[in-house]
Structure formats: structure tokens, C-alpha cells
Design an enzyme around this catalytic site. Structure first.
Site, PDB file in Angstrom:
ATOM      1  N   GLY A   3       0.823  -1.208   0.000  1.00  0.00           N
ATOM      2  CA  GLY A   3       0.000   0.000   0.000  1.00  0.00           C
ATOM      3  C   GLY A   3       0.852   1.252   0.000  1.00  0.00           C
ATOM      4  O   GLY A   3       0.631   2.192  -0.765  1.00  0.00           O
ATOM      5  N   ASP A   4       1.866   1.265   0.858  1.00  0.00           N
ATOM      6  CA  ASP A   4       2.792   2.398   0.917  1.00  0.00           C
ATOM      7  C   ASP A   4       3.606   2.510  -0.370  1.00  0.00           C
ATOM      8  O   ASP A   4       3.775   3.604  -0.919  1.00  0.00           O
ATOM      9  CB  ASP A   4       3.750   2.222   2.097  1.00  0.00           C
ATOM     10  CG  ASP A   4       3.108   2.582   3.430  1.00  0.00           C
ATOM     11  OD1 ASP A   4       2.406   3.591   3.491  1.00  0.00           O
ATOM     12  OD2 ASP A   4       3.332   1.843   4.406  1.00  0.00           O
ATOM     13  N   ILE A   5       4.135   1.396  -0.832  1.00  0.00           N
ATOM     14  CA  ILE A   5       5.007   1.434  -2.007  1.00  0.00           C
ATOM     15  C   ILE A   5       4.226   1.812  -3.256  1.00  0.00           C
ATOM     16  O   ILE A   5       4.715   2.564  -4.101  1.00  0.00           O
ATOM     17  CB  ILE A   5       5.721   0.087  -2.174  1.00  0.00           C
ATOM     18  CG1 ILE A   5       6.698  -0.120  -1.015  1.00  0.00           C
ATOM     19  CG2 ILE A   5       6.453   0.013  -3.507  1.00  0.00           C
ATOM     20  CD1 ILE A   5       7.361  -1.469  -0.995  1.00  0.00           C
TER      21      ILE A   5
END
Length: 392
Positions: free
Chosen positions: A173-175
């Protein structure tokens, strides 16, 4: 080729990095690898939260988390919530090309540092805001990677068929948000001469849903949730990991020609002639019987032995490397995409921007900055005096 000997794509671009944790720092790390000057704006005495997330690297005081996302950046201590800190940042933004921030939506505007505020002094500013969600009922929901993975469907398709949903081992999700942010910034810079500055909003949730791709296509076509199947594939067989004598080996048979080569590689021509396994549709229908044939076979040799056989026969498959083994892989070393960084006596061969440009260089071999290391270099005298006087 990586390095800093030749021109880099974003040479001359200055980025003000008001991000912490993972999504934002990953985006700005990509921009730094592409040649941008990235000035990381951090809270006095605290800095990026990940500075305190252990373990540290070697005998340094730098956390491995922070080191992996902040190579080659410059660090400035500023409290943006104070008048002096906000004023100093506004002066920096007047000469910057890009601002990237991942505060709670509206926070920068509360400090007088939103896009509409800063564009008054810099019409060409590209301002990128990373958040959990675009406008909607979840706009203000705390957007941790775990939450976004749960809501986006990615956890529902990860894990064993008879087990619970699993969080993918990489914080996708962050990446995902970081990748979209870097792409959006570069896109906005490329059209700035025609369209001026832009405010780009990059969401974690909507971005991760877009990564469902063919999983979404299958769901929309059938009306059924995409199945959770561990390493197996609902439409291909054999397409999964098998346990070997000393580890796991991933097999990816995606065509009838590959199936024939696979049977040759494992010295089981009888499987190719078996009517239960004649076509991929047959193999999917008789998946359990095929697995029963293959599991004891793979258990009889090492993963590397199977890798040699698969390479010899041109069959897609590979050992499942752990995160120690991958950095010992000759492929990674010889492709020249890792840094030569050393921190606290420990080598840190982190992967830099992995794409190749025929006439441009990428990457940086500068170590992550100490908190506030470049404050005096970056701020002008008036701003520095005001910040030191007011504690901003």
C-alpha cells in the site's frame, strides 16, 4: 549504468520532502535516485519517525528503516507548525520545483503551507500530497498500510486457501502510493512549461485497488471474489511453489509448450501423455491429482538442483530466496543497481532506481543525512535567525 559520473534525468530539480514513514520517503528516494536535490524537512529533535525504528545499522546510530529510504537527501530541521518555521519553509518553496507531503489531509493548509498558499509565490510549483484516500467517506481515516491493504482487497487474495487472509510481506500500500507519487511528479514536471504548476493528490487505497488488475477483471467477469490460493493460480497449473529437499521452488507453467518442456525437465514424459493433464484446462480441473504426482518428486532434490534443470530446459521456475540470499545473488551484483554504501562498518547494497537510460545516469552513493545536518546550508541567514530565535 548507475552512478553519478554523468548527467541524471532530474539534475537541477529541487524537491522539498515533508514526508515520513514509507510512502512519501520512497517517492522522494526515487526522485533523488533520478538526480533531484531532495531536502528532507524534519521536526526538530525528533525527525522522521523511522529514525527511531530499530535495528540500527552496525555501530552507527542510523536505523535500518531510515537508511533504506533516505539515501542522498539533505536534512533540515523546521517546525512547520510555528510562524518562523512556516515562514522559512515558504521561502524555500518559492525557489523549489516540487513539494511532497504526506501529512493528514488539510494539515499543511492549516499551517498556511497548502498548495494554494505556496503557489502565490511560485506558480510553477508541483505540489504532491500523499494520503490514504481521495474525497469520500474514508477521507480522514487513519491510512496505515495494513488498513489500506485490508480495504483494497489485496489481503483477501493473499494466504492459503484454507487459512486466514494474510498481509503481503512487502508493504505494497505504501510502495504503491510512493510509485504513483514519483510518476505523477515527473509527469507534472514534464508538462509544466505548457500547464504551469500542479497539485497532485496520490491515494494509497485507490492506487492499490488499481493494482488488482486481472484479479479485478476476473471478479467483474464472474461476479465472484478472487480466490485465495497461496502460491497457486486459479487459471494455470502447475503454477505454485513446491517444497524441495532443502527449501521451496516456484514453478510457473503458463503454456502447453512449457508444459511439454516441464515434463522433460522433471523426466516424467508420462505426465505429458496423461489425458488428465493434456491441456491447461485439464490440469486445472485435476489440480489435486497433479499436485500429488509432483510433490514427492520435488521433495527428492534440492532447490538449486531443480533450478539447474529448469534453466537447462528453458522452463520458468526458481528457488524461493530469502532476504539474505537475494543480496548474495550474482544477478543482483552483476546488474550494477546496488549502492556502495557502508554505515557503521556494515555494507548496505540497497537497490537504486533499477531502470536503465541509454544516455543518463541514476542513483546516489551518499549516506542518509543526520537530523538537521544541512539546516545551516539550506536556510538563508534571515530565516535561520528567525527559526533559532523563535524555536521553530
Amino acid at each position: 549504468m548507475t552512478g553519478t559520473d554523468s548527467a541524471r534525468p532530474l539534475d537541477g530539480v529541487r524537491v522539498l520532502d515533508c514526508t515520513q514513514m514509507l510512502s512519501g520517503p520512497f517517492a522522494t528516494q526515487l526522485l533523488a535516485d533520478l538526480g533531484a536535490e531532495v531536502v528532507k524537512v524534519e521536526r526538530p529533535e525528533i525527525g522522521d519517525i523511522t529514525r527511531a525504528v530499530g535495528p540500527t545499522v552496525g555501530d552507527s546510530d542510523v536505523s535500518s528503516y531510515f537508511a533504506s529510504l533516505n539515501r542522498g537527501k539533505r536534512s533540515v530541521e523546521l517546525d512547520l507548525s510555528t510562524p518562523a518555521g512556516a515562514a522559512a519553509f515558504e521561502r524555500l518553496a518559492a525557489d523549489a520545483d516540487v513539494v511532497v507531503e504526506n501529512y493528514r489531509p488539510g494539515t499543511m493548509a492549516e499551517w498556511g503551507l497548502g498548495y494554494d498558499d505556496l503557489r502565490e509565490g511560485n506558480d510553477d510549483l508541483v505540489y504532491c500530497s500523499i494520503s490514504g484516500f481521495l474525497e469520500g467517506p474514508n477521507r480522514d481515516l487513519a491510512a496505515f498500510d495494513m488498513v489500506v491493504q485490508a480495504l483494497s482487497g489485496s489481503m483477501s487474495v493473499t494466504g492459503q486457501a484454507d487459512g486466514s487472509p494474510a498481509r503481503p510481506g512487502i508493504p505494497i500500500g505504501d510502495i504503491c502510493a510512493g510509485m504513483y507519487a514519483a510518476l505523477s511528479v515527473v509527469t507534472a514536471l514534464s508538462v509544466r512549461d505548457q500547464h504551469g504548476g500542479q497539485h497532485v493528490e496520490v491515494p494509497m487505497f485507490e492506487g492499490l485497488v488499481s493494482w488488482l488488475t486481472e484479479r479485478a477483471g476476473r471478479t467483474l467477469a464472474t461476479g465472484d471474489p478472487y480466490p485465495r490460493m497461496g502460491t497457486a493460480h486459479p487459471s494455470l497449473a502447475p503454477y505454485r511453489a513446491f517444497e524441495t529437499a532443502d527449501g521451496w521452488f516456484a514453478v510457473a507453467v503458463g503454456s502447453e509448450g512449457t508444459w511439454a518442456s516441464f515434463c522433460d525437465a522433471i523426466d516424467r514424459p508420462d505426465l505429458a501423455d496423461d489425458p488428465r493433464f493434456e491441456t491447461n484446462a485439464d490440469r486445472v480441473e485435476h489440480r489435486e491429482e497433479l499436485t500429488a504426482e509432483l510433490e514427492p518428486l520435488f521433495a527428492g532434490q534440492s532447490a538449486e538442483a531443480w533450478f539447474d534443470l529448469f534453466c537447462e530446459h528453458g522452463v520458468p521456475g526458481a528457488p524461493v530466496r530469502d532476504t539474505v540470499e537475494v543480496f548474495e545473488d550474482p544477478q543482483l551484483r552483476e546488474s550494477d543497481v546496488t549502492t556502495d554504501l557502508s554505515l557503521g562498518g556494515t555494507d548496505m547494497p540497497l537497490v537504486q532506481f533499477p531502470a536503465r537510460f541509454s544516455g543518463l545516469s541514476t542513483g546516489t552513493n551518499r549516506v542518509p543525512p543526520r537530523l538537521g545536518e544541512h539546516t545551516r546550508e539550506v536556510l538563508d541567514d534571515d530565516a535561520l535567525d528567525a527559526v533559532e530565535r523563535d524555536g521553530g
